[in-house]
Structures are given as structure tokens and as C-alpha cells.
Design a protein around this motif. Structure first.
Motif, mmCIF file in Angstrom:
data_model
loop_
_atom_site.group_PDB
_atom_site.id
_atom_site.type_symbol
_atom_site.label_atom_id
_atom_site.label_comp_id
_atom_site.label_asym_id
_atom_site.label_seq_id
_atom_site.Cartn_x
_atom_site.Cartn_y
_atom_site.Cartn_z
ATOM 1 N N VAL A 199 -2.370 16.361 -0.464
ATOM 2 C CA VAL A 199 -1.704 17.087 0.621
ATOM 3 C C VAL A 199 -0.568 17.946 0.097
ATOM 4 C CG1 VAL A 199 -0.461 16.887 2.813
ATOM 5 C CG2 VAL A 199 -2.306 15.290 2.285
ATOM 6 N N ILE A 200 0.402 17.337 -0.541
ATOM 7 C CA ILE A 200 1.613 18.067 -0.928
ATOM 8 C C ILE A 200 1.336 19.069 -2.040
ATOM 9 C CG2 ILE A 200 3.945 17.809 -1.866
ATOM 10 C CD1 ILE A 200 4.087 15.083 -0.523
ATOM 11 N N VAL A 201 0.641 18.634 -3.088
ATOM 12 C CA VAL A 201 0.368 19.544 -4.213
ATOM 13 C C VAL A 201 -0.465 20.750 -3.780
ATOM 14 C CG1 VAL A 201 -0.784 19.742 -6.451
ATOM 15 C CG2 VAL A 201 0.656 17.767 -5.966
ATOM 16 N N PRO A 202 -1.570 20.579 -3.020
ATOM 17 C CA PRO A 202 -2.303 21.769 -2.570
ATOM 18 C C PRO A 202 -1.458 22.714 -1.718
ATOM 19 C CG PRO A 202 -3.669 19.822 -2.321
ATOM 20 C CD PRO A 202 -2.303 19.344 -2.668
ATOM 21 N N LEU A 203 -0.609 22.166 -0.839
ATOM 22 C CA LEU A 203 0.252 23.024 -0.025
ATOM 23 C C LEU A 203 1.256 23.784 -0.886
ATOM 24 C CD1 LEU A 203 0.977 20.751 3.080
ATOM 25 C CD2 LEU A 203 -0.468 22.788 2.972
ATOM 26 N N LEU A 204 1.810 23.109 -1.886
ATOM 27 C CA LEU A 204 2.746 23.779 -2.792
ATOM 28 C C LEU A 204 2.061 24.876 -3.594
ATOM 29 C CD1 LEU A 204 4.864 20.767 -4.134
ATOM 30 C CD2 LEU A 204 5.551 22.503 -2.471
ATOM 31 N N LEU A 205 0.814 24.650 -3.987
ATOM 32 C CA LEU A 205 0.059 25.675 -4.709
ATOM 33 C C LEU A 205 -0.207 26.888 -3.823
ATOM 34 C CD1 LEU A 205 -2.510 23.514 -6.723
ATOM 35 C CD2 LEU A 205 -0.570 24.804 -7.630
ATOM 36 N N ILE A 206 -0.504 26.644 -2.534
ATOM 37 C CA ILE A 206 -0.711 27.756 -1.606
ATOM 38 C C ILE A 206 0.563 28.586 -1.487
ATOM 39 C CG2 ILE A 206 -1.102 28.341 0.820
ATOM 40 C CD1 ILE A 206 -3.036 26.007 0.978
ATOM 41 N N VAL A 207 1.697 27.905 -1.334
ATOM 42 C CA VAL A 207 2.980 28.614 -1.230
ATOM 43 C C VAL A 207 3.270 29.376 -2.519
ATOM 44 C CG1 VAL A 207 5.468 28.334 -0.930
ATOM 45 C CG2 VAL A 207 3.883 26.975 0.451
ATOM 46 N N LEU A 208 3.017 28.746 -3.662
ATOM 47 C CA LEU A 208 3.273 29.392 -4.955
ATOM 48 C C LEU A 208 2.440 30.652 -5.115
ATOM 49 C CD1 LEU A 208 4.568 29.347 -7.795
ATOM 50 C CD2 LEU A 208 2.639 27.930 -8.538
ATOM 51 N N TYR A 209 1.152 30.563 -4.858
ATOM 52 C CA TYR A 209 0.279 31.730 -4.987
ATOM 53 C C TYR A 209 0.630 32.806 -3.967
ATOM 54 C CZ TYR A 209 -3.033 29.902 -8.432
ATOM 55 O OH TYR A 209 -3.627 29.448 -9.589
ATOM 56 N N ALA A 210 1.031 32.388 -2.762
ATOM 57 C CA ALA A 210 1.316 33.363 -1.701
ATOM 58 C C ALA A 210 2.514 34.242 -2.041
ATOM 59 C CB ALA A 210 1.552 32.643 -0.375
ATOM 60 N N LEU B 99 -0.984 11.164 -0.699
ATOM 61 C CA LEU B 99 -0.341 12.303 -0.043
ATOM 62 C C LEU B 99 0.086 13.352 -1.065
ATOM 63 C CD1 LEU B 99 1.912 10.622 2.687
ATOM 64 C CD2 LEU B 99 -0.179 11.925 3.033
ATOM 65 N N LEU B 100 0.597 12.887 -2.190
ATOM 66 C CA LEU B 100 1.074 13.820 -3.216
ATOM 67 C C LEU B 100 -0.070 14.644 -3.796
ATOM 68 C CD1 LEU B 100 3.403 14.805 -5.060
ATOM 69 C CD2 LEU B 100 2.807 12.940 -6.630
ATOM 70 N N VAL B 101 -1.179 13.974 -4.127
ATOM 71 C CA VAL B 101 -2.283 14.646 -4.819
ATOM 72 C C VAL B 101 -3.099 15.515 -3.872
ATOM 73 C CG1 VAL B 101 -4.411 14.271 -6.120
ATOM 74 C CG2 VAL B 101 -2.391 12.881 -6.600
ATOM 75 N N TRP C 61 0.812 -1.210 0.000
ATOM 76 C CA TRP C 61 0.000 0.000 0.000
ATOM 77 C C TRP C 61 0.849 1.266 0.000
ATOM 78 C CZ3 TRP C 61 -5.011 -0.371 -0.992
ATOM 79 C CH2 TRP C 61 -5.647 -1.589 -0.746
ATOM 80 N N THR C 62 2.168 1.122 -0.115
ATOM 81 C CA THR C 62 3.042 2.294 -0.046
ATOM 82 C C THR C 62 2.816 3.237 -1.220
ATOM 83 O OG1 THR C 62 4.713 0.948 1.075
ATOM 84 C CG2 THR C 62 5.426 3.057 0.152
ATOM 85 N N VAL C 63 2.745 2.688 -2.412
ATOM 86 C CA VAL C 63 2.595 3.522 -3.611
ATOM 87 C C VAL C 63 1.256 4.259 -3.629
ATOM 88 C CG1 VAL C 63 2.507 3.522 -6.129
ATOM 89 C CG2 VAL C 63 4.212 2.128 -4.944
ATOM 90 N N PRO C 64 0.110 3.576 -3.411
ATOM 91 C CA PRO C 64 -1.165 4.319 -3.375
ATOM 92 C C PRO C 64 -1.193 5.378 -2.275
ATOM 93 C CG PRO C 64 -1.571 1.977 -3.611
ATOM 94 C CD PRO C 64 -0.125 2.123 -3.305
#
Length: 257
Positions: A18-29, A14-16, A6-9
Motif C-alpha cells: 500500500v504505502i510503497v506503491p503510493l509513494l512511487l506514484i507520487v514520486l513519478y508524478a 501495508l508498507l509493501v 499480528w501487528t508486525v506482519p
């Protein structure tokens, strides 16, 4: 039969989500409407008295709500954890049962209750609604910690002649600190970032920081709204780090004073 990996799923999740939305927030900020790097969004927050006042006020409401939930939730959790309370599990379910109902429906029910009692909607209604909605988040972690407590330590303190007050202050309270810290985080985090409860229980007369973020995003000011969201995330992160340090300190000392 081979065990499924279950590591890959989980990593993709997490990537889709958690991480991507947080990176988008940082990018826009840290960018402007044209996509160029800028700190203007944070300068705007620091130079905007209304946003700063709303931020400080939201922290104050979150602190009041958290303290109220702690004062009400700890005795309830303590009573439910006692073996003499035969229906403790049933009562725990009853306390958690409102969480199964959508938070907006619970808030609308609170508005209807205040209207029925001819009570004004405002700051008092806001705090009441916050406590009502988030009290189970304080009760359950404390109850869970008290339920797993080693009662031999309590009996040992009583055998050594400690009064009930000293038993509570020297044994029970330190041992329950992990549950208290978890409850504080679980109440403070959603309280400081909510906006729907404030809008409904104050008729839009009181604005919290979550409302400011929502309004900017809704009006298309994504960059400034992302900067405000990042500030809120940093505040929540600091709160989590602080509570984790306190939790670790109590665990290292064995919990008992």
C-alpha cells in the motif's frame, strides 16, 4: 499459550503493498524522465483537452452508473431485508454470485449477449455493463444496513399514524443512509477507474480515464501516467471524505428525521 502478535506482519503488508506503491506514484508524478522535480505532468493534463474531456466524461459515466445502481439496488435490498421474504439469504447469495466470476468473463458474456440480440455496442452497452458488474456492490451494503435496522422504530411510527410513505421517508431512508453511502463509494470508485469494460463494450470507440492511464503506462510514459493516477486517487479520496462526512452527520442526528 501466548497470543501471536499480528501487528508486525500487518504493518509489513501495508508498507509493501500500500504505502510503497503510493509513494512511487507520487514520486513519478512529480518527476520527469530524468528524475528531476517538475509539475509538467500536471500542466500537460490541464492543457490537454482530450485528457480533460475524458476525465469529465468518466465522472459522468460513473455518476450515471452509481445512480442507476442505487435506483435498482435499493428496492432489491429493501425487498430482501423483509422478514416475509423467506428465501432472502438465498436471493442475496444469487445476487452476489456473479462477483465470484472474473469481471472480464462477465463483460465478455455481456458482449456476447448484445451480439446475440443484435444490439449495438456503445455508450448504452457501456452503462449496462457497468451496472451489471457493480450492482451487487450497491445491494449488499444497503441490505446489510436494512437487515440490522431497529424495526421497533418503524412500528412506533406506524402506531403514531404515519403513512407508509412517511415511514419510509422519515425512518427507513435515514436509517439506511450508511449503507447507501457505502454502496455509492463501492460503485463509484471502480467505475471511474475501470478501462477493460469500456474497451470491450464499446470496441475501443469510447475512452474512459482509466484507459488513458493504462495507455500511458503501457507506452512507457510512467511519469504522466502516474500524475493521472494521482489525480484519480485524489478524486476517489474526496469522494470517500464526502461520504464519510454525510455518514457521520446522519449518525450524529440518530438517523431518523
Amino acid at each position: 499459550m501466548r497470543r501471536r502478535n499480528w501487528t508486525v506482519p500487518y504493518a509489513l503488508f501495508l508498507l509493501v503493498f500500500v504505502i510503497v506503491p503510493l509513494l512511487l506514484i507520487v514520486l513519478y508524478a512529480f518527476t520527469d524522465a530524468e528524475g528531476a522535480f517538475t509539475l509538467a505532468n500536471f500542466r500537460k493534463f490541464m492543457m490537454h483537452p482530450e485528457a480533460l474531456n475524458t476525465f469529465v466524461y468518466s465522472i459522468g459515466i460513473a455518476v450515471i452508473t452509481t445512480l442507476a445502481c442505487l435506483l435498482l439496488g435499493y428496492p432489491a435490498a429493501y425487498i430482501l431485508s423483509q422478514k416475509q421474504f423467506n428465501t432472502s439469504r438465498t436471493m442475496v447469495v444469487l445476487f452476489i454470485l456473479p462477483m465470484w466470476v472474473n469481471i472480464l468473463i462477465r463483460t465478455l458474456a455481456t458482449v456476447a449477449l448484445f451480439d446475440f440480440l443484435n444490439l449495438p455496442l456503445g455508450e448504452g452497452a457501456l452503462v449496462f455493463g457497468m451496472v451489471y458488474n457493480f450492482l451487487p456492490f450497491m445491494i449488499y451494503p444497503i441490505y446489510n444496513t436494512l437487515q440490522k435496522m431497529d424495526h421497533n422504530l418503524i412500528e412506533a411510527a406506524q402506531d403514531l399514524g404515519a403513512s407508509p410513505v412517511k415511514v419510509f421517508g422519515k425512518v427507513i431512508l435515514p436509517l439506511s443512509m450508511p449503507g447507501i453511502m457505502s454502496g455509492i463509494v463501492m460503485v463509484f470508485m471502480p467505475t471511474v477507474s475501470t478501462f477493460a469494460i469500456a474497451e470491450l463494450l464499446t470496441m475501443n470507440n469510447i475512452k474512459l480515464f482509466g484507459t488513458t492511464v493504462q495507455e500511458n503506462i503501457y507506452n512507457g510514459m510512467w511519469n504522466y501516467g502516474a500524475a493521472l493516477s494521482l489525480i484519480m486517487l485524489l478524486l476517489i479520496g474526496i469522494t470517500i471524505l464526502f461520504t464519510n462526512e454525510e455518514d457521520g452527520a446522519s449518525n450524529e442526528s440518530g438517523g431518523v428525521i
